[in-house]
Enzyme design. Structure first.
Site, short mmCIF file in Angstrom:
data_model
loop_
_atom_site.label_atom_id
_atom_site.label_comp_id
_atom_site.label_asym_id
_atom_site.label_seq_id
_atom_site.Cartn_x
_atom_site.Cartn_y
_atom_site.Cartn_z
N ASP A 71 0.84 -1.20 0.00
CA ASP A 71 0.00 0.00 0.00
C ASP A 71 0.87 1.25 0.00
OD1 ASP A 71 -1.10 -1.41 3.08
OD2 ASP A 71 0.79 -0.38 2.73
N ASP A 73 0.96 4.78 1.45
CA ASP A 73 0.35 5.72 2.39
C ASP A 73 0.97 7.11 2.21
OD1 ASP A 73 -1.11 3.62 3.34
OD2 ASP A 73 0.26 3.18 4.98
N ASP A 148 7.89 3.27 14.01
CA ASP A 148 8.50 2.17 14.76
C ASP A 148 10.00 1.96 14.47
OD1 ASP A 148 7.87 1.34 12.20
OD2 ASP A 148 7.05 -0.60 12.79
#
Ligand code: ATP
Ligand code: MG
Length: 433
Positions: A71, A73, A148
């Protein structure tokens, strides 16, 4: 009161960290050719209206690694309401952390998020307090630091096609290192799922986890039990489907995370039987990876059966189920695995399918001994999954796999029929922005 990451970890926001490393277009390999068309449309539209528009997160990482991202983003300084105004077919989703979904023909969705200070996991207090958007949204730099891993914290800027690196992600990508952004102890304690994400990306890419991060994971592995069961379950299911599940499981065991996620393995791995169970599980996962790379359809129930079988096969209760003639001990299997499955909150449908796959191993055993395959066995919906499991276990024992001639080739998914009326309707419902 809202406590920002800057107040807790001032070192991250040190003057030296204010200016990112900018990698100009000629010095990196990301070409617009490899970026999704619709994502480009969204990026350009935001930029043309005076907003910052960056490709963010996993898509930048994958493009730099030469992989096709799942995907694309987008991050921007436009607020959700402003984004929504720019795209006719879009919707604001999420209650506390609002972001925008932009819809395209064919059901494609591009997710656009306003730069944030924190993730929802860092920001529980703020989320509960229901604070204003101003305390949730932040600068691009804050948005990079709340992520992260360093390799997931890179931005691709559509204004000049450069890469923006606040977190040292480019150096780690080049060196093949997985590293949490900031102090790993703090970041893993704040959201223990990040430890699983570090292992996921190490297993997928073949990168090594930075030694300080390894130490932090070993120290805090037990805290994964504090996370929501459903969230952790969805994470490991994703890893089992990744095509790198064998490497993932080996690393999870080495770091001590596996035993906390699958408590039923905890005792067995430390016992005499442990090596056999571990060897069988890794062999099953290796074959699973091969099936997934061949793009074979693998049901969730088969993933769960793969996890359970090495445990069951060592149990006297399992052996006691061996029938003399063709019979499905589904009821007994269901009772046997109930305790093993309870912690994961699987739906009843999945639990039933797992019991059916495992109990079908017994009729398959009888059929393979008799070399006869009655229709009532081979036409069971779970037969293929059970036969796959049966054969991998046989191979692991040094035996040749059994083949069933009566079995028809796997059904291909039905081809979509071209239906003009339907297409017309869809087009009018969801139009390109
Ligand atoms: P995948 O290819 O599996 O989708 P991904 O990196 O895109 O990998 P996502 O779960 O889609 O993973 O998350 C998108 C981005 O959000 C990540 O790249 C990362 O920057 C950020 N992110 C996700 N989970 C966390 C987390 N627990 N804490 C901080 N940042 C996170
Ligand atoms: Mg993603």
């Amino acid at each position: 009161m809202f406590i920002s990451e800057e107040a807790i970890q001032p070192e991250l926001f040190h003057e030296d960290n204010h200016r990112p490393v900018i990698v100009p277009r000629p010095e990196h390999c990301i070409s617009r050719k490899n970026i999704d068309r619709e994502a480009l449309k969204v990026l350009y539209r935001l930029k043309d209206h005076g907003y910052l528009a960056y490709l963010v997160g996993g898509s930048v990482r994958d493009l730099l690694l030469g992989k096709r991202p799942k995907d694309f983003d987008i991050g921007t300084n436009a607020r959700p309401a402003e984004i929504k105004k720019l795209f006719r077919y879009s919707r604001i989703i999420g209650k506390r952390f609002r972001l925008v979904h932009v819809y395209f023909r064919g059901g494609k969705i591009i997710e656009v998020s306003t730069f944030r200070r924190q993730t929802e996991y860092d920001d529980r207090e703020a989320a509960k307090a229901g604070l204003s958007e101003d305390s949730i949204f932040g600068t691009p730099r804050e948005d990079a630091f709340r992520r992260d891993l360093t390799i997931n914290g890179l931005f691709y800027n559509i204004a000049d096609f450069s890469l923006i690196d606040y977190v040292g992600g480019m150096a780690d990508l080049k060196a093949g290192v997985i590293r949490a952004i900031g102090d790993p102890n703090r970041r893993f304690l704040r959201d223990p799922v990040r430890m699983m994400r570090a292992v996921r990306h190490a297993a997928r890419t073949g990168f090594r986890i930075d030694p300080k991060n390894v130490e932090a994971i070993k120290r805090h592995a037990y805290t994964i039990r504090l996370c929501s069961t459903a969230r952790v379950r969805d994470e490991w299911l994703k890893d089992m489907r990744s095509g790198s599940s064998r490497a993932w499981a080996e690393m999870m065991m080495e770091l001590g995370l596996f035993q906390y996620i699958f408590p039923s393995y905890e005792g067995i791995l430390a016992s005499q039987q442990g090596n056999r169970a571990k060897g069988l599980l890794l062999a099953l996962l290796g074959e699973l990876d091969a099936s997934i790379r061949r793009r074979e359809d693998v049901h969730e129930a088969l993933l769960v059966a793969v996890l359970l079988y090495p445990l069951l096969s060592g149990m006297a209760e399992w052996e006691a189920l061996r029938p003399k003639k063709i019979r499905w001990p589904t009821f007994e299997v269901r009772a046997l695995i109930r305790g093993l499955l309870d912690p994961y909150e699987f739906s009843r449908a999945v639990r039933d399918e797992v019991s059916q796959i495992l109990s079908t191993l017994w009729p398959i055993t009888i059929c393979s001994e008799k070399k006869s395959w009655p229709k009532r066995v081979v036409t069971k919906p779970v037969f293929r999954s059970a036969l796959w499991l049966f054969n991998v276990v046989r191979q692991e024992a040094g035996l040749a796999p059994v083949t069933v001639r009566a079995l028809k080739p796997a059904k291909k998914p039905p081809r979509k029929r071209k239906n003009r009326k339907h297409r017309y309707k869809k087009k009018s419902a969801i139009n390109p922005a």
